[in-house]
Structure formats: structure tokens, C-alpha cells
Motif scaffolding. Structure first.
Motif, PDB file in Angstrom:
ATOM      1  N   ILE A 186      -5.277  -3.217  13.466  1.00 50.74           N
ATOM      2  CA  ILE A 186      -3.836  -2.791  12.751  1.00 50.74           C
ATOM      3  C   ILE A 186      -3.235  -2.244  14.160  1.00 50.74           C
ATOM      4  O   ILE A 186      -3.858  -2.041  15.545  1.00 50.74           O
ATOM      5  N   HIS A 187      -2.303  -2.479  13.500  1.00 49.63           N
ATOM      6  CA  HIS A 187      -0.971  -2.400  14.686  1.00 49.63           C
ATOM      7  C   HIS A 187      -0.508  -0.589  14.360  1.00 49.63           C
ATOM      8  O   HIS A 187       0.555  -0.727  13.696  1.00 49.63           O
ATOM      9  N   ALA A 188      -1.236  -0.115  15.518  1.00 52.60           N
ATOM     10  CA  ALA A 188       0.062   1.522  15.297  1.00 52.60           C
ATOM     11  C   ALA A 188       0.595   1.624  16.725  1.00 52.60           C
ATOM     12  O   ALA A 188      -0.297   1.156  17.872  1.00 52.60           O
ATOM     13  N   ILE A 246      -1.746  -3.049  -2.544  1.00 53.23           N
ATOM     14  CA  ILE A 246      -1.907  -4.340  -1.723  1.00 53.23           C
ATOM     15  C   ILE A 246      -2.067  -5.036  -0.478  1.00 53.23           C
ATOM     16  O   ILE A 246      -2.645  -5.853   0.237  1.00 53.23           O
ATOM     17  N   MET A 247      -1.474  -2.855   0.480  1.00 52.88           N
ATOM     18  CA  MET A 247      -1.793  -3.401   2.030  1.00 52.88           C
ATOM     19  C   MET A 247      -3.994  -3.618   1.907  1.00 52.88           C
ATOM     20  O   MET A 247      -3.722  -4.238   2.708  1.00 52.88           O
ATOM     21  N   SER A 248      -3.529  -2.319   1.285  1.00 55.07           N
ATOM     22  CA  SER A 248      -5.561  -3.000   1.315  1.00 55.07           C
ATOM     23  C   SER A 248      -6.417  -3.933   0.729  1.00 55.07           C
ATOM     24  O   SER A 248      -7.590  -4.322   1.843  1.00 55.07           O
ATOM     25  N   SER A 249      -6.278  -4.100  -0.115  1.00 53.38           N
ATOM     26  CA  SER A 249      -6.177  -5.803  -0.621  1.00 53.38           C
ATOM     27  C   SER A 249      -6.447  -6.843   0.398  1.00 53.38           C
ATOM     28  O   SER A 249      -7.444  -7.161   0.576  1.00 53.38           O
ATOM     29  N   ILE A 250      -4.560  -7.309   1.351  1.00 55.66           N
ATOM     30  CA  ILE A 250      -5.314  -8.358   1.929  1.00 55.66           C
ATOM     31  C   ILE A 250      -5.832  -7.507   3.625  1.00 55.66           C
ATOM     32  O   ILE A 250      -6.415  -8.682   3.928  1.00 55.66           O
ATOM     33  N   SER A 251      -5.765  -6.498   3.369  1.00 57.29           N
ATOM     34  CA  SER A 251      -7.083  -5.919   5.151  1.00 57.29           C
ATOM     35  C   SER A 251      -8.790  -6.130   4.826  1.00 57.29           C
ATOM     36  O   SER A 251      -8.941  -6.726   5.354  1.00 57.29           O
ATOM     37  N   GLY A 302      -0.372  -8.093   7.053  1.00 57.44           N
ATOM     38  CA  GLY A 302      -0.612  -7.578   7.154  1.00 57.44           C
ATOM     39  C   GLY A 302       0.535  -6.057   8.022  1.00 57.44           C
ATOM     40  O   GLY A 302       0.791  -5.176   7.365  1.00 57.44           O
ATOM     41  N   LYS A 303       0.578  -6.441   9.084  1.00 56.35           N
ATOM     42  CA  LYS A 303       1.844  -5.876   9.762  1.00 56.35           C
ATOM     43  C   LYS A 303       2.927  -6.348   9.186  1.00 56.35           C
ATOM     44  O   LYS A 303       4.187  -5.473   9.523  1.00 56.35           O
ATOM     45  N   GLU A 304       3.667  -7.491   8.495  1.00 57.93           N
ATOM     46  CA  GLU A 304       4.465  -7.402   8.045  1.00 57.93           C
ATOM     47  C   GLU A 304       4.943  -6.322   6.573  1.00 57.93           C
ATOM     48  O   GLU A 304       5.818  -5.839   7.064  1.00 57.93           O
ATOM     49  N   LEU A 305       4.052  -5.916   6.090  1.00 61.08           N
ATOM     50  CA  LEU A 305       3.435  -4.705   5.033  1.00 61.08           C
ATOM     51  C   LEU A 305       3.929  -3.536   5.688  1.00 61.08           C
ATOM     52  O   LEU A 305       4.717  -2.785   4.896  1.00 61.08           O
ATOM     53  N   GLU A 306       3.310  -3.694   6.853  1.00 60.27           N
ATOM     54  CA  GLU A 306       3.712  -2.074   7.157  1.00 60.27           C
ATOM     55  C   GLU A 306       4.275  -2.173   8.129  1.00 60.27           C
ATOM     56  O   GLU A 306       4.472  -0.648   8.087  1.00 60.27           O
ATOM     57  N   SER A 307       5.451  -2.751   8.063  1.00 59.29           N
ATOM     58  CA  SER A 307       6.472  -2.687   9.030  1.00 59.29           C
ATOM     59  C   SER A 307       8.407  -2.337   7.847  1.00 59.29           C
ATOM     60  O   SER A 307       8.689  -2.196   7.638  1.00 59.29           O
ATOM     61  N   GLY A 308       7.278  -2.390   6.244  1.00 57.46           N
ATOM     62  CA  GLY A 308       8.429  -2.053   5.344  1.00 57.46           C
ATOM     63  C   GLY A 308       8.269  -3.441   4.385  1.00 57.46           C
ATOM     64  O   GLY A 308       8.807  -3.183   3.458  1.00 57.46           O
ATOM     65  N   GLU A 325       8.491 -11.229   0.171  1.00 55.34           N
ATOM     66  CA  GLU A 325       9.405 -11.182   1.437  1.00 55.34           C
ATOM     67  C   GLU A 325       8.112 -11.361   2.626  1.00 55.34           C
ATOM     68  O   GLU A 325       8.251 -12.634   3.340  1.00 55.34           O
ATOM     69  N   ALA A 326       6.913 -11.543   2.646  1.00 56.14           N
ATOM     70  CA  ALA A 326       5.879 -11.070   3.925  1.00 56.14           C
ATOM     71  C   ALA A 326       5.804 -12.382   3.983  1.00 56.14           C
ATOM     72  O   ALA A 326       5.532 -13.567   4.471  1.00 56.14           O
ATOM     73  N   CYS A 327       5.118 -13.114   2.399  1.00 56.14           N
ATOM     74  CA  CYS A 327       5.170 -14.297   1.967  1.00 56.14           C
ATOM     75  C   CYS A 327       5.807 -15.522   2.797  1.00 56.14           C
ATOM     76  O   CYS A 327       5.768 -16.821   2.736  1.00 56.14           O
ATOM     77  N   MET A 328       7.250 -15.226   2.684  1.00 54.37           N
ATOM     78  CA  MET A 328       7.951 -16.272   2.460  1.00 54.37           C
ATOM     79  C   MET A 328       7.991 -16.857   3.938  1.00 54.37           C
ATOM     80  O   MET A 328       8.901 -18.084   4.118  1.00 54.37           O
ATOM     81  N   LYS A 329       7.738 -15.891   4.624  1.00 59.79           N
ATOM     82  CA  LYS A 329       7.864 -15.976   6.670  1.00 59.79           C
ATOM     83  C   LYS A 329       6.447 -16.666   6.660  1.00 59.79           C
ATOM     84  O   LYS A 329       6.706 -17.161   8.139  1.00 59.79           O
TER      85      LYS A 329
END
Length: 404
Positions: free
Chosen positions: A21-23, A83-88, A107-113, A118-122
Motif C-alpha cells: 500500500i502507498h501512504a 472493491i478496494m479490499s477485494s482487489i487487494s 489498488g493505487k488508482e482506487l486509493e487516489s479516488g 476508470e482504473a480498468c481503462m488505464k
């Protein structure tokens, strides 16, 4: 710049999971982990394990692996996991390094909001367009759990069909390779010995024996040219088949093959109906759905017909009218499309048609596999029989001359 922290935690079901995780600092990292409904067991800077893709590791995610991912996501989201917990959780236990790395980025994309779509499109190379569009529709309608369930069923079904095809072609491929090896070994080792013996006898050889000896002489005398040339030809054909022109040519030819062509046609129609049914049922606009299906169908002839129908729909026509000029869609498909449009139940009708054609594909694969296997064995027996005949006929003739 946020720091990377590795953690071990326990989820709501008591299962220990690990991930990264990034923090900004370790306290913020612990807070983010707790927001995922996880109890922190261990938290430290760095990575818990190397997820980099080496030369000897998998560099792609198979359809079966992606189907498993969809099923895991659907199960966890239906159970109330975020979703975030599932991905992690899935990223932490993924065996495929590419999947683990991609999901960590998600997960990083989801953390950024960002939203999941949108994260999948990247990561368009990882997530199929149908998956991304379905997720976007699910987020908009608030039925993401239902969408993920449909995607899990869709990719599981596609993976099952692909496994059936692979299983049906494995044994014939093995027989074909074995036949080539047997013939090459006989031509390079056995035939030259008999050729010397027949030459010394001075007898007139049968035509089949002379042809076989000539081929054997060429293979043995020019093996340094023949085998590299065959290898180069195979390499060029494989490389050509991966180009756009080569792939489209093979797709067109595949539809015209006797017996096997019907398999490719039914498979393309099944994918078209199933994909469009899921997209329409999830609320994806028809124009966008047809654009996605044109890519999913994986055949240039059907893609062209679908894109032509898309233009017709944009001009105010029905889908059935747009597809009516294409010879690739059967009367059953056209009739069910028309009925679905008139009854306002297009997704249901498409689903029923998809069930029929997917069953036909599975039945055809099973039937072809039961036919191809004995045919390949018969083919191998014919090859060996020809070589034996070419050797034994002069032997019988020599034996008769000795008795006289």
C-alpha cells in the motif's frame, strides 16, 4: 511522494492476507488498511514478495485465470467486501506476477479516488473492453455486484469452450508431430540402408520404392538446407498469421473450411449474442454495445457486419434490419432478434440464442474430437504402411529370385 509499505492483515472472515500500500507515512498506511475492514498484523516498509515479471515467469494472463479473477471479485463483492479490499486480497494471493502487478496498480488508482472502471481503462491490455464497459454500467446503475456475477459467468463459459477446443486438438496434434518424427527418422536411418542393398542387387525397383529413396537421398544429402528452410517457412507463416492482414485472412478462410467452418461460425454467433445480451441487460447504450461486440466477436467478417449494423442503427433502423444484409447470421438469429425487438426483451432473446449456439459449439467440438482422433491414427498408419510397402515389395521380389 508516498512511500510503499508491506502489510499482513486479517480480514472479516479470519483469513490472513498480505499486500502493499502507498501512504505518506506508516500511520496513514495503517489507517488505509483499517478502512478496508482489515486488522493489521504486520506493517513495514518494502515489499513482502517480488512481483516482477522475469523471463521465466508468465507474461500474460490466460482466459481461465481472468475468469477465476471475475468469480473471486463477484463472490467478494456479493459478500459485502469493498472493491478496494477485494482487489487487494486477490492481488496478494495471485500466482501470476502480471496479474498481481496490475491489480496492485488498480489498488493505487482506487486509493487516489478513481472509480473501478476508470482504473480498468488505464489497463486496456489486461481488462477486456466488455469488462470495463460492464463495470462502468454497473457503477452507474448501482448494480455492480450483479454485473460482476454476469462477467464471471461469461468468462467462465468462454474459458470452458476454449478448454474444450484445446483438449480436442491436443491429441491430434500429438499424433501429427509423432507421425512427422517417425517419417523423418525412417527416411534418414532405415531407408538409406535398404537403398544400398537394393542398389547392389541390381534389380528393378517399384515406383513407390524409387520415389521414397529419392526423397531419402535429398533429405540426407541436403538436410542442412531442407530442415532450416522448413523452419524458416514455419516461422514466417506464424509471424504472418500474427499480422493484421494474416489474421484477417485466416479468419475469413476458417469460415469456409468444410465441417470445421460451422464451428467457427457458431462460436462467433454465440459470442455476439452472449456479449450483446449482457451489455444490453446492464444498460449499456446500443451504439457503444455494438462497438464493443465488434471487437469481442473475434472474426473480421462478423465484425464488419456488426459495424455496418451499428451505422444502420445510428440512422434509425433496428438491429435486425441492420444485420439483414449479412449472410453470416442465420435465419434463427434474425428471427429471434426481430421478436426480441418487438417484445422489448432483446437481452432475453439474445441470451436464449447464445445458449443454443454455445451448446452447438460444445457438441461440435466433442463430435469432431471423436472423429479426428481415429483419422489421425489412420493417417499415421497409412504413412508407415507406405514406407513398409516401399521396403517390403523389393524384399519379396528378391526372395522370389533367390528361390528360382
Amino acid at each position: 511522494m508516498p512511500n510503499l509499505y508491506s502489510y499482513k492483515a486479517r480480514d472479516a472472515y479470519g483469513k490472513v492476507v498480505s499486500g502493499q500500500i502507498h501512504a505518506d507515512d506508516i500511520n496513514r498506511a495503517a489507517e488505509l488498511i483499517r478502512e478496508r475492514s482489515l486488522t493489521v498484523l504486520d506493517l513495514s516498509p518494502g515489499k513482502t514478495k517480488d512481483k516482477s515479471v522475469s523471463f521465466f515467469q508468465k507474461k500474460k494472463v490466460t482466459l481461465k485465470e481472468f475468469a477465476v479473477f471475475c468469480r473471486q471479485m463477484a463472490t467478494m463483492v456479493n459478500a459485502g467486501v469493498t472493491i478496494m479490499s477485494s482487489i487487494s486480497a486477490i492481488a496478494a494471493q495471485a500466482d501470476n506476477p502480471l496479474m498481481a502487478e496490475t491489480l496492485s496498480d488498480i489498488g493505487k488508482e482506487l486509493e487516489s479516488g478513481r472509480t473501478f472502471s476508470e482504473a480498468c481503462m488505464k489497463h486496456k491490455d489486461f481488462f477486456p473492453s466488455i469488462f470495463t464497459s460492464m463495470v462502468e454500467a454497473g457503477e452507474t446503475s448501482g448494480a455492480l455486484d450483479e454485473v460482476l456475477e454476469r462477467m464471471a459467468e461469461y468468462f467462465e463459459n468462454q474459458a470452458e469452450i476454449r478448454e474444450k477446443v484445446k483438449s480436442a486438438t491436443t491429441y491430434p496434434s500429438f499424433i501429427g508431430v509423432a507421425a512427422i518424427i517417425v517419417v523423418v527418422v525412417l527416411m534418414l536411418t532405415v531407408i538409406p540402408g535398404f537403398a544400398s542393398m537394393f542398389t547392389e542387387s541390381g534389380m528393378e525397383l517399384p515406383v513407390i520404392t524409387r520415389i521414397l529413396i529419392s526423397i531419402s537421398d535429398i533429405m540426407k544429402s541436403y538436410f542442412y538446407i531442407v530442415f532450416p528452410a522448413i523452419g524458416v517457412i514455419i516461422f514466417l507463416l506464424v509471424r504472418w498469421s500474427k499480422t493484421t492482414k494474416g489474421r484477417y485472412t485466416l479468419q475469413r478462410v476458417s469460415l469456409k473450411l468444410p465441417k470445421i467452418g460451422i464451428l467457427f461460425k457458431n462460436s462467433a454467433i454465440g459470442r455476439f449474442c452472449r456479449s450483446l445480451s449482457i451489455l444490453v441487460a446492464s444498460g449499456v447504450p446500443m451504439m457503444q454495445a455494438l462497438e464493443i461486440v465488434a471487437r469481442v466477436v473475434n472474426n473480421v467478417e462478423y465484425s464488419s457486419a456488426i459495424l455496418y449494423a451499428r451505422r444502420a442503427v445510428s440512422e434509425g433502423m433496428n438491429l435486425s434490419q441492420g444485420l439483414s444484409n449479412s449472410p453470416h447470421f442465420t435465419p434463427l438469429v434474425m428471427h429471434m432478434l426481430k421478436v426480441g425487438e418487438e417484445a422489448g426483451a432483446l437481452d432475453e432473446m439474445l441470451g436464449k440464442v447464445a445458449d443454443f449456439y454455445e451448446s452447438e459449439v460444445k457438441y461440435t467440438v466433442d463430435r469432431l474430437s471423436s472423429i479426428i482422433e481415429p483419422l489421425m491414427i489412420f493417417f499415421l498408419a497409412i504413412l508407415v504402411g507406405i514406407i513398409l510397402a516401399a521396403v517390403m515389395l523389393p524384399m519379396f521380389k528378391m526372395s522370389g529370385a533367390v528361390e528360382l
